[in-house]
Structures are given as structure tokens and as C-alpha cells.
Design a protein around this motif. Structure first.
Motif, mmCIF file in Angstrom:
data_model
loop_
_atom_site.group_PDB
_atom_site.id
_atom_site.type_symbol
_atom_site.label_atom_id
_atom_site.label_comp_id
_atom_site.label_asym_id
_atom_site.label_seq_id
_atom_site.Cartn_x
_atom_site.Cartn_y
_atom_site.Cartn_z
ATOM 1 N N LYS A 155 -3.936 -5.058 10.511
ATOM 2 C CA LYS A 155 -4.192 -4.907 9.080
ATOM 3 C C LYS A 155 -2.921 -4.814 8.243
ATOM 4 N N VAL A 156 -1.840 -4.336 8.834
ATOM 5 C CA VAL A 156 -0.567 -4.191 8.126
ATOM 6 C C VAL A 156 0.494 -4.989 8.867
ATOM 7 N N ASN A 175 -6.339 -0.671 13.529
ATOM 8 C CA ASN A 175 -5.488 -1.091 12.422
ATOM 9 C C ASN A 175 -4.347 -2.011 12.858
ATOM 10 N N LEU A 177 -6.850 1.486 3.049
ATOM 11 C CA LEU A 177 -6.457 0.314 3.826
ATOM 12 C C LEU A 177 -7.648 -0.604 4.055
ATOM 13 N N TYR A 218 0.877 -1.174 0.000
ATOM 14 C CA TYR A 218 0.000 0.000 0.000
ATOM 15 C C TYR A 218 0.911 1.220 0.000
ATOM 16 N N LEU A 238 2.904 -1.425 4.236
ATOM 17 C CA LEU A 238 2.725 -0.001 3.978
ATOM 18 C C LEU A 238 4.079 0.615 3.623
#
Length: 278
Positions: A160-161, A157, A122, A68, A138
Motif C-alpha cells: 500500500k505504501v 499493508n 491508509l 500520507y 508515508l
């Protein structure tokens, strides 16, 4: 002289932090097809109906992860494409987002609204299934990295990453603005008027970056960066928690990925078991 100062001061005060940090460009300089890349236009819609534009670059062959990408404060994704166009060949899908006001994205770039744009991208990656259950990485450059830090620090978050790469970013919005204004004899007397309009300290990357742990973090910064001093990158690195790595670079601002050796360094970091989970 007084007239020149007023012409400079008025847009800064009217636009606040937007005028200091955001320099969007609407026209495209190119598209991925001109670079021989497969791509897809992606339209993301905010709850208020604002439409954002992004490019999806699929990996060539089997993918191993999705990147991302958050670009810096100038122009749009068409001029930042060179920073990531090499990644699909290495097995990475890439999502490049244009914040509001940039490229084909509607609206006007302002904080904290752009944080919501980054969050939307995201959330789309997670909900759309484009990442196919593989890690999301990211990669932020300059202002994109600074804003990404604030978004990633949100508790929602946390999962998520899986891995983070930052290049040429800063530790504090106010301090970098004062540094840039201090380099101009026209601007430095106006700091006391402009700085109070800038983002609060709790938005600063150095006050959020520790929350990114235990996600592996790579910070790259050029010793010769003419825009964001090298000391800002070091300062941000020291505020981060392990696991973390710092890579000094050479060359201009945000130009690290033009060097094949730097690309190889990033790929080695991303292919590490800590990032890919295997």
C-alpha cells in the motif's frame, strides 16, 4: 512536596501510555485556505461509528504521488500544517489525519486504538482512488512516525505504501519515556510506576522497522533535538534494512522542513525512481 508528587503521579497512572504520549488540542490555529492552499475536509468513520477528521491538499498541477502525513503527539493538524504545506507546489497530494481526540476527530487518544485510525486513513487512500494509481508515501514525524512503523509492518499493508520518510522519531516507547522522565528530578523517581503501563516491546519502532523493507526509507534527525535524542534516530536507522538513508539535521524537534535545503533533500529522495517507480 508529597502533594505535588501525587498530583503529578495520578494522571500518569490513570491514563497510562495515553497520558505520557498524547497531548491533543481541539481548537484549530488555522486552516489551509489561510495559507493560500486548496483543501477539502475529509471525514473517516471507524466501524464503531467514531468519526475522524482529515484534510486533503491536492497537488498544484499534475500530481506525481500522494503523501500520507502523520503528525507528532501535540496539538492537531492545524499547527502541523507548516510541515507539509509546501508539498502541493512540488506535485504531491497530501492527506493530513487527526487521530482520535485531536482537532475535530472524536474520541480519546489511546494505543492501540490510534493504530486503527492510521490504518483507516491508509485504507481510505487506497480505496477512494485519490492516489490515482500513483505511489503513496508515508511521512511521519515524531510519535506519528513511531506509530506509522507499527502499522506499515502489518503484512496486509505490504503493497500500500511505496516510500517512507521519518523525522525526529524514536526507537523504543519505554526508553524514550524513561529518558524524558529522567530529565526531571520530580519524574525520575516515578519511572518504576509509569514504565510498566507503557506499550509492550513488540510495538517498538526498532522491532518493526525491518519489515518496511524493501520500501525506500529516509530517516531525518536533528543533532540538536531537545525532545528525542539524536541517538534514538541513529538506533532506529541501524535496526532498519536497506534501502535506507540517514540525514542529520540542525535545529529543534520536528522543524526540519522549515529549511528549504531539507525540503529539497526530501523531494530529491521522493522523486527517485525507487520511490516513484519511474
Amino acid at each position: 512536596m508529597v502533594l505535588r508528587l501525587m498530583l503529578l503521579l495520578v494522571p500518569l497512572l490513570v491514563s497510562g501510555c495515553s497520558g505520557v504520549f498524547f497531548y491533543p488540542m481541539k481548537p484549530w490555529a488555522q486552516n489551509p485556505a489561510r495559507q493560500g492552499l486548496d483543501y477539502e475536509d475529509v471525514i473517516l468513520i471507524q466501524p464503531d461509528g467514531l468519526r475522524l477528521h482529515a484534510w486533503w491538499l491536492p497537488a498544484r498541477g499534475d500530481s506525481i504521488a500522494t503523501v500520507y502525513y502523520l503528525h507528532g503527539n501535540g496539538e492537531n493538524i492545524s499547527t502541523h500544517l507548516a510541515n507539509v504545506q509546501w508539498m502541493p507546489e512540488q506535485g504531491f497530494n497530501v492527506l493530513l489525519l487527526d487521530y482520535r481526540g485531536y482537532g475535530l476527530s472524536e474520541g480519546s487518544a489511546e494505543l492501540p486504538e490510534v493504530f486503527d485510525d492510521i490504518q483507516l486513513g491508509l485504507d481510505w487512500l487506497v480505496a477512494s482512488g485519490r492516489a490515482e494509481g500513483q505511489p503513496i508515501i508515508l511521512f511521519g514525524q515524531s510519535l506519528g512516525a513511531a506509530m506509522g512503523t507499527r502499522v506499515l509492518a502489518r503484512p496486509a499493508n505490504e503493497d500500500k505504501v511505496q516510500c517512507v520518510v521519518f523525522e525526529g522519531t524514536f526507537a523504543s516507547y519505554r526508553d524514550i519515556a524513561k529518558d524524558v522522565m529522567g530529565r526531571s528530578w520530580l519524574l525520575w523517581p516515578l519511572q518504576w510506576l509509569v514504565v510498566p503501563t507503557l506499550p509492550p516491546r513488540d510495538w517498538d519502532p526498532e522491532n518493526n522497522i525491518a519489515a518496511l523493507a524493501p520500501r525506500p526509507l529516509l530517516i531525518l534527525h536533528s543533532r540538536e533535538d531537545p525532545v528525542i535524542p539524536y541517538a534514538q534516530g541513529e538506533r532506529l536507522y541501524h535496526a532498519a534494512e536497506a534501502p535506507k538513508l540517514f540525514q542529520p539535521l540542525r535545529g529543534g524537534h520536528g522543524q526540519g522542513t522549515r529549511d528549504p535545503a531539507v525540503r529539497a533533500r526530501i523531494v530529491d529522495f521522493l522523486r527517485n525512481k525507487a520511490c516513484l517507480g519511474r
